[in-house]
Motif scaffolding. Structure first.
Motif, PDB file in Angstrom:
ATOM      1  N   TYR A 141       0.828  -1.208   0.000  1.00  0.00           N
ATOM      2  CA  TYR A 141       0.000   0.000   0.000  1.00  0.00           C
ATOM      3  C   TYR A 141       0.864   1.260   0.000  1.00  0.00           C
ATOM      4  O   TYR A 141       0.620   2.199  -0.775  1.00  0.00           O
ATOM      5  N   ALA A 144       2.437   1.941  -3.303  1.00  0.00           N
ATOM      6  CA  ALA A 144       1.457   2.496  -4.238  1.00  0.00           C
ATOM      7  C   ALA A 144       1.173   3.967  -3.940  1.00  0.00           C
ATOM      8  O   ALA A 144       1.061   4.791  -4.859  1.00  0.00           O
ATOM      9  N   VAL A 145       1.063   4.316  -2.650  1.00  0.00           N
ATOM     10  CA  VAL A 145       0.817   5.714  -2.260  1.00  0.00           C
ATOM     11  C   VAL A 145       1.962   6.600  -2.714  1.00  0.00           C
ATOM     12  O   VAL A 145       1.750   7.711  -3.242  1.00  0.00           O
ATOM     13  N   THR A 146       3.181   6.140  -2.523  1.00  0.00           N
ATOM     14  CA  THR A 146       4.347   6.922  -2.916  1.00  0.00           C
ATOM     15  C   THR A 146       4.396   7.114  -4.423  1.00  0.00           C
ATOM     16  O   THR A 146       4.648   8.226  -4.923  1.00  0.00           O
ATOM     17  N   LEU A 147       4.140   6.057  -5.173  1.00  0.00           N
ATOM     18  CA  LEU A 147       4.194   6.132  -6.636  1.00  0.00           C
ATOM     19  C   LEU A 147       3.079   7.000  -7.199  1.00  0.00           C
ATOM     20  O   LEU A 147       3.228   7.623  -8.256  1.00  0.00           O
ATOM     21  N   SER A 148       1.950   7.069  -6.495  1.00  0.00           N
ATOM     22  CA  SER A 148       0.817   7.869  -6.982  1.00  0.00           C
ATOM     23  C   SER A 148       0.913   9.338  -6.589  1.00  0.00           C
ATOM     24  O   SER A 148       0.070  10.137  -6.986  1.00  0.00           O
ATOM     25  N   GLY A 149       1.934   9.696  -5.785  1.00  0.00           N
ATOM     26  CA  GLY A 149       2.122  11.091  -5.394  1.00  0.00           C
ATOM     27  C   GLY A 149       1.284  11.539  -4.209  1.00  0.00           C
ATOM     28  O   GLY A 149       1.165  12.742  -3.959  1.00  0.00           O
ATOM     29  N   LEU A 150       0.708  10.601  -3.458  1.00  0.00           N
ATOM     30  CA  LEU A 150      -0.153  10.951  -2.327  1.00  0.00           C
ATOM     31  C   LEU A 150       0.582  10.994  -0.990  1.00  0.00           C
ATOM     32  O   LEU A 150      -0.022  11.324   0.032  1.00  0.00           O
ATOM     33  N   SER A 151       1.876  10.649  -0.993  1.00  0.00           N
ATOM     34  CA  SER A 151       2.635  10.672   0.256  1.00  0.00           C
ATOM     35  C   SER A 151       3.058  12.101   0.584  1.00  0.00           C
ATOM     36  O   SER A 151       2.847  13.034  -0.206  1.00  0.00           O
ATOM     37  N   THR A 158       7.465  10.772 -10.845  1.00  0.00           N
ATOM     38  CA  THR A 158       7.161   9.365 -10.594  1.00  0.00           C
ATOM     39  C   THR A 158       8.402   8.483 -10.680  1.00  0.00           C
ATOM     40  O   THR A 158       8.539   7.514  -9.924  1.00  0.00           O
TER      41      THR A 158
END
Length: 315
Positions: A141, A144-151, A158
């Motif tokens: 999880y 995925a958060v890091t790759l989606s830019g939400l961290s 990316t």
């Protein structure tokens, strides 16, 4: 107090101290080259601990050099692991980097067992097995958060996020192998202090070479600033690594890996206090998932180490 209980205490001390290190190094490396830092700090550590062993217990060094396979392997793994760690903490949110890295450690220890490595271990009870499933879900999880830019923090696009996640995974895998080779040296008769100093010569050589050619160079610092940063680095580096070395000599790789899973929550709190990294709700959700796994895994590991070992789940 039993040997195993003392080992668990050293393991918990390592987690608390390394969590502090992980957060504050991220800010320091915005100012000073991680290669220069690594050369100076780990060079001093190597000189002090190897020098102490040479003066007080030279037989420890003889034993280590009589086991060149483990000695070379621990240096190679430590060099690559520290390099991956220093770069990952600069590229992505420290809490995410540490969580991904620490979550890969019990997975690696279990896979080592499945492939017949002596120091690897199975899931020793159902609680530990369930906890590791939650840990792995948390790692996926947060990646995925890091790759989606939400961290809370990614130092670029990316591709940079992907590199940070990959480095964090690499750090966790290689650090588990550092523990394995350290245990082999301990079993051969090398003391924790001697092993501690003998882990880093290759890393010192590597970082010194990279620093000499100017890769990763930051703005020029005064001698006094460098001295302050190095002193700060030694204060943050020596205690956790020494605590780890003591834990390695007393308890198993799986137990240390499980205890390390508790570290991200200390890091997340320190991040908020430090203020360098923006608070990210998405990261908190991932840490909550990971937290369930960390508690279960740590409880199962401690139960297996200092209490009734219970049934072993071979998977």
């Amino acid at each position: 107090m039993s040997k195993s209980a003392i080992g668990v205490i050293w393991g918990l001390a390592f987690v608390l101290l390394e969590a502090t290190q992980f957060v504050y190094f991220g800010g320091l490396f915005q100012l000073m080259s991680s290669f220069v830092f690594g050369f100076l700090v780990f060079g001093i550590i190597t000189l002090v601990f190897v020098g102490w062993a040479a003066a007080r217990t030279p037989e420890q060094l003889k034993i280590a050099f009589a086991n060149p396979g483990s000695l070379i392997a621990v240096n190679v793994c430590a060099t690559l692991a520290v390099g991956a760690y220093l770069m990952s903490v600069q590229l992505i949110e420290p809490a995410a980097a540490y969580t991904i890295s620490s979550g890969m450690m019990p997975v690696t220890a279990y896979l080592a067992y499945r492939f017949g490595v002596r120091e690897g271990e199975p899931m020793r009870n159902a609680t530990e097995a369930l906890g590791n499933l939650f840990l792995f879900a948390g790692v996926v999880y947060l990646a995925a958060v890091t790759l989606s830019g939400l961290s809370g923090f990614v130092r670029g696009d990316t591709s940079v996020a992907f590199m940070g996640v990959a480095l964090a995974i690499t750090d966790g895998v290689l650090f588990t192998w550092v523990l394995i080779y350290c245990q082999r040296l301990n079993r051969a008769g090398v003391s924790p202090g001697a092993v501690f100093g003998l882990r880093f010569p290759l890393y010192v050589l590597f970082t010194g070479t990279i620093a000499a050619v100017g890769i990763g160079q930051k703005a020029a610092l005064s001698t006094s600033d460098i001295a302050i940063f190095v002193a700060f680095g030694l204060a943050l580096t020596v205690p956790p690594l020494y605590a780890l070395q003591k834990a390695v000599s007393l308890v198993s790789t799986m137990t240390i890996s499980a205890l390390t899973a508790l570290g991200p929550f200390v890091i997340f709190g320190l991040q908020i206090i430090e203020g360098r990294v923006e608070y990210a709700p998405a990261t908190l959700i991932g840490l909550a998932l990971y937290f369930v796994g960390a508690l279960l895994t740590a409880f199962g590991a401690v139960k297996a180490t200092v209490g009734d070992r219970g049934s072993v789940t071979s998977g």
